[in-house]
Write a protein that holds these residues in place. Sequence first.
Motif, PDB file in Angstrom:
ATOM      1  N   THR A 129       0.840  -1.188   0.000  1.00 17.59           N
ATOM      2  CA  THR A 129       0.000   0.000   0.000  1.00 17.59           C
ATOM      3  C   THR A 129       0.877   1.240   0.000  1.00 17.59           C
ATOM      4  O   THR A 129       2.070   1.185   0.334  1.00 17.59           O
ATOM      5  N   ALA A 130       0.286   2.358  -0.383  1.00 18.58           N
ATOM      6  CA  ALA A 130       0.988   3.649  -0.354  1.00 18.58           C
ATOM      7  C   ALA A 130      -0.056   4.742  -0.308  1.00 18.58           C
ATOM      8  O   ALA A 130      -1.155   4.612  -0.871  1.00 18.58           O
ATOM      9  N   THR A 131       0.272   5.820   0.355  1.00 17.40           N
ATOM     10  CA  THR A 131      -0.601   6.989   0.413  1.00 17.40           C
ATOM     11  C   THR A 131       0.063   8.122  -0.357  1.00 17.40           C
ATOM     12  O   THR A 131       1.184   8.530  -0.025  1.00 17.40           O
ATOM     13  N   ILE A 132      -0.614   8.610  -1.391  1.00 15.48           N
ATOM     14  CA  ILE A 132      -0.066   9.678  -2.230  1.00 15.48           C
ATOM     15  C   ILE A 132      -1.134  10.747  -2.443  1.00 15.48           C
ATOM     16  O   ILE A 132      -2.317  10.535  -2.136  1.00 15.48           O
ATOM     17  N   ASN A 133      -0.714  11.879  -2.962  1.00  7.44           N
ATOM     18  CA  ASN A 133      -1.636  12.959  -3.295  1.00  7.44           C
ATOM     19  C   ASN A 133      -1.909  12.951  -4.791  1.00  7.44           C
ATOM     20  O   ASN A 133      -0.982  12.951  -5.604  1.00  7.44           O
ATOM     21  N   LEU A 134      -3.193  12.929  -5.153  1.00  2.00           N
ATOM     22  CA  LEU A 134      -3.616  13.033  -6.546  1.00  2.00           C
ATOM     23  C   LEU A 134      -4.546  14.234  -6.647  1.00  2.00           C
ATOM     24  O   LEU A 134      -5.678  14.203  -6.141  1.00  2.00           O
ATOM     25  N   GLY A 135      -4.059  15.308  -7.268  1.00  2.04           N
ATOM     26  CA  GLY A 135      -4.858  16.520  -7.320  1.00  2.04           C
ATOM     27  C   GLY A 135      -5.104  17.033  -5.922  1.00  2.04           C
ATOM     28  O   GLY A 135      -4.167  17.252  -5.147  1.00  2.04           O
ATOM     29  N   ASP A 136      -6.379  17.205  -5.581  1.00  2.00           N
ATOM     30  CA  ASP A 136      -6.740  17.677  -4.240  1.00  2.00           C
ATOM     31  C   ASP A 136      -7.070  16.527  -3.305  1.00  2.00           C
ATOM     32  O   ASP A 136      -7.593  16.757  -2.206  1.00  2.00           O
TER      33      ASP A 136
ATOM     34  N   VAL B  60      -4.913   9.827  -1.520  1.00  2.00           N
ATOM     35  CA  VAL B  60      -5.414   8.542  -2.018  1.00  2.00           C
ATOM     36  C   VAL B  60      -4.548   7.412  -1.487  1.00  2.00           C
ATOM     37  O   VAL B  60      -3.324   7.546  -1.379  1.00  2.00           O
ATOM     38  N   GLU B  61      -5.200   6.309  -1.139  1.00  2.00           N
ATOM     39  CA  GLU B  61      -4.470   5.102  -0.749  1.00  2.00           C
ATOM     40  C   GLU B  61      -4.431   4.147  -1.937  1.00  2.00           C
ATOM     41  O   GLU B  61      -5.471   3.736  -2.459  1.00  2.00           O
ATOM     42  N   LEU B  62      -3.224   3.799  -2.367  1.00  2.00           N
ATOM     43  CA  LEU B  62      -3.049   2.836  -3.448  1.00  2.00           C
ATOM     44  C   LEU B  62      -2.842   1.454  -2.859  1.00  2.00           C
ATOM     45  O   LEU B  62      -2.129   1.305  -1.850  1.00  2.00           O
ATOM     46  N   GLN B  63      -3.429   0.450  -3.472  1.00  2.00           N
ATOM     47  CA  GLN B  63      -3.240  -0.938  -3.035  1.00  2.00           C
ATOM     48  C   GLN B  63      -2.845  -1.793  -4.244  1.00  2.00           C
ATOM     49  O   GLN B  63      -3.575  -1.830  -5.235  1.00  2.00           O
ATOM     50  N   ASP B  64      -1.682  -2.416  -4.154  1.00  2.00           N
ATOM     51  CA  ASP B  64      -1.229  -3.340  -5.203  1.00  2.00           C
ATOM     52  C   ASP B  64      -1.750  -4.725  -4.852  1.00  2.00           C
ATOM     53  O   ASP B  64      -1.128  -5.473  -4.092  1.00  2.00           O
ATOM     54  N   LEU B  65      -2.908  -5.057  -5.407  1.00  2.00           N
ATOM     55  CA  LEU B  65      -3.562  -6.317  -5.051  1.00  2.00           C
ATOM     56  C   LEU B  65      -2.897  -7.490  -5.761  1.00  2.00           C
ATOM     57  O   LEU B  65      -2.353  -7.339  -6.854  1.00  2.00           O
ATOM     58  N   PRO B  66      -2.938  -8.692  -5.143  1.00  2.00           N
ATOM     59  CA  PRO B  66      -2.330  -9.878  -5.781  1.00  2.00           C
ATOM     60  C   PRO B  66      -2.906 -10.141  -7.171  1.00  2.00           C
ATOM     61  O   PRO B  66      -4.089  -9.891  -7.421  1.00  2.00           O
ATOM     62  N   GLY B  67      -2.055 -10.656  -8.054  1.00  2.00           N
ATOM     63  CA  GLY B  67      -2.477 -10.924  -9.423  1.00  2.00           C
ATOM     64  C   GLY B  67      -3.561 -11.982  -9.495  1.00  2.00           C
ATOM     65  O   GLY B  67      -3.558 -12.957  -8.746  1.00  2.00           O
ATOM     66  N   THR B  68      -4.501 -11.776 -10.410  1.00  2.00           N
ATOM     67  CA  THR B  68      -5.588 -12.743 -10.610  1.00  2.00           C
ATOM     68  C   THR B  68      -6.035 -12.681 -12.059  1.00  2.00           C
ATOM     69  O   THR B  68      -5.929 -11.647 -12.714  1.00  2.00           O
ATOM     70  N   SER B  69      -6.533 -13.811 -12.561  1.00  2.00           N
ATOM     71  CA  SER B  69      -7.001 -13.869 -13.947  1.00  2.00           C
ATOM     72  C   SER B  69      -8.509 -13.703 -14.058  1.00  2.00           C
ATOM     73  O   SER B  69      -9.035 -13.495 -15.143  1.00  2.00           O
ATOM     74  N   SER B  70      -9.217 -13.807 -12.912  1.00  2.00           N
ATOM     75  CA  SER B  70     -10.669 -13.629 -12.926  1.00  2.00           C
ATOM     76  C   SER B  70     -11.129 -13.348 -11.502  1.00  2.00           C
ATOM     77  O   SER B  70     -10.347 -13.405 -10.554  1.00  2.00           O
ATOM     78  N   LEU B  71     -12.411 -13.069 -11.366  1.00  2.00           N
ATOM     79  CA  LEU B  71     -12.992 -12.824 -10.043  1.00  2.00           C
ATOM     80  C   LEU B  71     -13.638 -14.085  -9.482  1.00  2.00           C
ATOM     81  O   LEU B  71     -14.506 -14.017  -8.622  1.00  2.00           O
ATOM     82  N   SER B  72     -13.203 -15.240  -9.989  1.00  2.00           N
ATOM     83  CA  SER B  72     -13.564 -16.537  -9.407  1.00  2.00           C
ATOM     84  C   SER B  72     -12.282 -17.107  -8.812  1.00  2.00           C
ATOM     85  O   SER B  72     -11.500 -17.752  -9.522  1.00  2.00           O
ATOM     86  N   PRO B  73     -12.010 -16.855  -7.552  1.00  2.00           N
ATOM     87  CA  PRO B  73     -10.688 -17.146  -6.970  1.00  2.00           C
ATOM     88  C   PRO B  73     -10.368 -18.627  -6.898  1.00  2.00           C
ATOM     89  O   PRO B  73     -11.231 -19.459  -6.626  1.00  2.00           O
TER      90      PRO B  73
END
Length: 314
Positions: free
Chosen positions: A49-56, A59-72
């Motif tokens: 995760t990381a907290t950065i400023n985007l415009g005003d 924002v918290e960014l989350q690098d989620l684990p890689g996946t090929s579909s939403l059926s885990p």
Amino acid sequence: MATVSQSVTRPVVGFVGRPNVGKSTLFTRIAGVYQKTGNWAATTVEVRTATINLGDHEVELQDLPGTSSLSPNSPDEQITCNRILKPDGVDVVVAFLDASNIARCLYLMSQIKDLGLRAVVALTMNDIAKKRGITIDVAALEELLGAPVVVVNPRTGSGIAELKDALVQQIERPEIERVVRDFSDREELTRRLNWSANVMAKVITRKPERPSMTDRIDRIVTAPLAGVLTLLIVLWGVFEGTTAVAAPIQDFLDWVINREFGGWLRSYLSGSFPDLTWLRIVLVDGLVSGVGTLLTFMPVMTIMFILLAVLEDS
């Protein structure tokens, strides 16, 4: 490690995509030194995760684990699916498409699209696609996906400014209520595959690839007649190369071991132990001669296996 926790005041942007599409590389370039790694609650799965400023916005960014579909199919994919499907998950999605192999990524993109999520599409691997003669119609892709598409290069950082601007626009859009979907339904699977094929047909243009030197050579050496002749020539070359190169080395080893060393040992034993004929026979005619003969075959075997290894790797 600390447990990752979601802020209740900051919009959360989730980086979502298949493995090896440049997701984590882009996250690292955007987040820089502000990123941190932690275990998701009650799991051993790491999420950055990381907290950065985007415009005003903060924002918290989350690098989620890689996946090929939403059926885990794994705990890692389950984490990603939960973050996307649950109402308290991510607010905006950055969905990654590999331009060099977009077919593998469109299934996941179709699921994200059907959920009604606010999304920005990061189109990566464009340099590889260009080398393969693949061109993506970005405007047509945007229309079909219903989301802004930004061409980015995670390695060089090009396109990141445009991606951030698109994210700000999505964050400031009113949030839409998420649609509940059954992604295990077989009819849904067929529909998504058909949709993916339709998208590919409309956005991808392939240039005829010029045959490489390897292709041109293969066309000759694998032909029915020329291939057999090439094989015979190569095998003859291996045999000739082995014997021609090994012959001088064999002669040298035979001269050193059998003639020089064997002759010296025979003279020494005859002079020092004239009555021990059996010892001379065992050591000179048996041991030295046998080992010498064996060693003279080493150059032949070594050169042959080197040539065969070259053929295997060619």
